[in-house]
Design an enzyme around this catalytic site. Structure first.
Site, PDB file in Angstrom:
ATOM      1  N   ARG A 164     -36.145  -1.788  13.225  1.00  0.00           N
ATOM      2  CA  ARG A 164     -36.624  -3.152  12.961  1.00  0.00           C
ATOM      3  C   ARG A 164     -37.541  -3.177  11.742  1.00  0.00           C
ATOM      4  O   ARG A 164     -38.567  -3.851  11.721  1.00  0.00           O
ATOM      5  CB  ARG A 164     -37.357  -3.740  14.186  1.00  0.00           C
ATOM      6  N   SER A 246     -36.550 -11.326  21.127  1.00  0.00           N
ATOM      7  CA  SER A 246     -37.343 -10.209  21.653  1.00  0.00           C
ATOM      8  C   SER A 246     -38.663 -10.135  20.895  1.00  0.00           C
ATOM      9  O   SER A 246     -38.672 -10.002  19.673  1.00  0.00           O
ATOM     10  CB  SER A 246     -36.572  -8.896  21.497  1.00  0.00           C
ATOM     11  N   GLU A 346     -42.349  -7.693  17.211  1.00  0.00           N
ATOM     12  CA  GLU A 346     -41.246  -7.769  16.243  1.00  0.00           C
ATOM     13  C   GLU A 346     -41.443  -8.884  15.227  1.00  0.00           C
ATOM     14  O   GLU A 346     -41.206  -8.681  14.039  1.00  0.00           O
ATOM     15  CB  GLU A 346     -39.908  -7.965  16.967  1.00  0.00           C
TER      16      GLU A 346
END
Length: 350
Positions: A164, A246, A346
Site C-alpha cells: 500500500r 479498509s 491506509e
C-alpha cells in the site's frame, strides 16, 4: 479549463465529509495541467491532487489548490511476447476499467474488481486484494511534473512499490530523494496482462465459492463475479454509507510474535508470507478488541466488517474528519494495548 472557487468537497470524497476547497481545477489532460502552471497566481500555490476521493480523510477545508483528475480513455496499446499492454486515463473509474479489460477478453485484473477509486490513484496506493497487487500487473505510467510542466514516464522499479505504498506517497526532503508527493500528477497508466493467464486463488472466501459451485478451475469472469459478490456482502457501498474502504493496513509480524499472539488468542487470522514473516488480519484484531459497531460522534466501525470505518451520520449530519481520526486513534490504542501491534491507517489524512 474552468476554475471553480469555494467548492464543496463533500460529494468528491467517499467518506462524505463536509469540507471545501478555495480553488479547484478539473484536469482532463496535459493541456489543463499546463494551463494551471502557466498562470502565475495558480502556479505559485501548493497543489493537492484528487482522484476518486476514496482513500482520504478530510480534517478541514483544503487550502491547497485542488487538481481533480478526470483524464479519460481506455485502449489496448500493444503486446509483448508474454503480455497484452492496456492503457487507461487516470480519471477512469477503476472497477469500470477492470470490467472493460474482461470484456476485451484480457484477464488479469479480476482479483482487483470493485476496489473503489480511479485508475490514477491505483499505483499511488499499490492497491491489492485476493492475492494480487497492482505492481503484479503494472507496466508503466505517464505523469506531469507540477513544478516544471514536463511529462515523464516511470516503470515499476521507479515507482518504488511497497505494501500500500509508492513513491507518490513520499515527499522529497532533500536533494537526491525521489519522493513525488505533491509534485506528480498521474495522467495515464499502462498494465501488462498475461497471455498465459492462470487464476490466482488460495483465499478462503474464493475456496468456499469453488466448493459451493463445484468449480475446480474458475474462469476469469467467474472469479470476477465471485469477488464482486464477496466484496458487496462484506463492505458498505460508499454511495449508501460513506467510507474509505479498509481503514488500516494488515500488520506484518515475525513468526515468534505470531506464535505469542496465537498462544493467547488461538483464533487470530494470520497468513504466512513468502519472506518468512506473517501477516495478521487487522479487521480480526479490531473485532477482538470489541470495536465492531461502536461510534465516536458520527464516525463508526462498520457492523459487518471491523476494518471499515463509516460515516454513521449520513449526508445530513456527516462525521467530521476529527471524529474519524479520534475513533481511529482509539482503535490503534486498544489494539496496541492488547496485542502489542501498532496499526497503520491506509487513507491519506488531509
Amino acid at each position: 479549463m474552468f476554475i471553480e472557487r469555494n467548492v464543496s468537497l463533500q460529494p468528491l470524497n467517499s467518506f462524505g465529509i463536509a469540507a471545501r476547497a478555495a480553488l479547484l481545477a478539473r484536469v482532463r489532460g496535459e493541456a489543463d495541467a499546463r494551463a494551471v502552471l502557466a498562470d502565475a497566481e495558480m502556479a505559485a500555490l501548493p497543489k493537492f491532487v484528487l482522484g476518486g476521493g476514496s482513500n482520504i480523510v478530510l480534517t478541514g477545508d483544503v487550502k491547497h489548490m485542488v487538481l481533480k483528475v478526470e483524464v479519460p480513455g481506455r485502449r489496448v496499446v500493444g503486446e509483448t511476447e508474454r503480455h497484452h499492454i492496456v492503457e487507461a486515463g487516470a480519471g477512469e473509474t477503476w472497477h469500470d476499467f477492470v470490467t472493460w479489460t474482461l470484456d476485451q477478453g484480457l484477464p488479469g485484473l479480476e482479483n482487483l474488481a470493485l476496489i473503489p477509486g480511479t485508475v490514477g490513484a491505483s499505483p499511488v496506493q499499490n492497491i491489492g486484494a485476493y492475492g494480487v497487487e497492482l505492481q503484479d500487473r503494472f507496466h508503466e505510467l505517464d505523469a506531469i511534473d507540477l513544478h516544471t510542466g514536463e511529462v515523464f514516464t516511470l516503470d515499476a522499479a521507479q515507482c518504488g512499490f511497497g505494501y500500500r505504498d509508492s513513491v507518490f506517497k513520499h515527499v522529497a526532503r532533500q536533494e537526491g530523494d525521489f519522493g513525488l508527493a505533491g509534485r506528480a500528477l498521474i495522467l495515464r497508466v499502462r498494465f501488462a496482462l498475461p497471455k498465459a493467464w492462470q487464476p490466482v486463488l488460495g483465499y478462503l472466501d474464493i475456496e468456499r465459492r469453488m466448493a459451493e459451485e463445484g468449480v475446480a478451475v474458475p474462469s476469469a469472469r467467474q472469479l470476477y463475479d465471485w469477488i464482486v459478490a464477496i466484496r458487496r456482502a462484506k463492505l458498505p457501498d460508499p454511495a449508501v454509507i460513506g467510507n474509505a474502504g479498509s481503514f488500516f493496513k494488515n500488520p506484518t509480524v515475525t513468526p515468534e510474535q505470531c506464535a505469542d499472539i496465537i498462544g493467547r488468542d488461538p483464533k487470530v487470522v494470520h497468513y504466512p508470507m513468502p519472506d518468512g514473516s506473517v501477516k495478521l488480519a487487522a479487521g480480526w484484531l479490531i473485532d477482538a478488541c470489541g470495536w465492531r459497531g461502536k461510534r465516536v460522534g458520527n464516525a463508526g466501525v462498520y457492523d459487518k466488517q471491523a476494518l471499515v470505518l463509516v460515516n454513521a451520520g449520513g449526508a445530513q449530519a456527516p462525521a467530521t474528519g476529527g471524529e474519524v481520526m479520534t475513533l481511529a486513534k482509539a482503535i490503534q490504542t486498544s489494539v496496541y494495548e492488547r496485542f502489542g501491534i501498532r496499526l497503520e491507517p491506509e487513507p491519506m489524512v488531509v
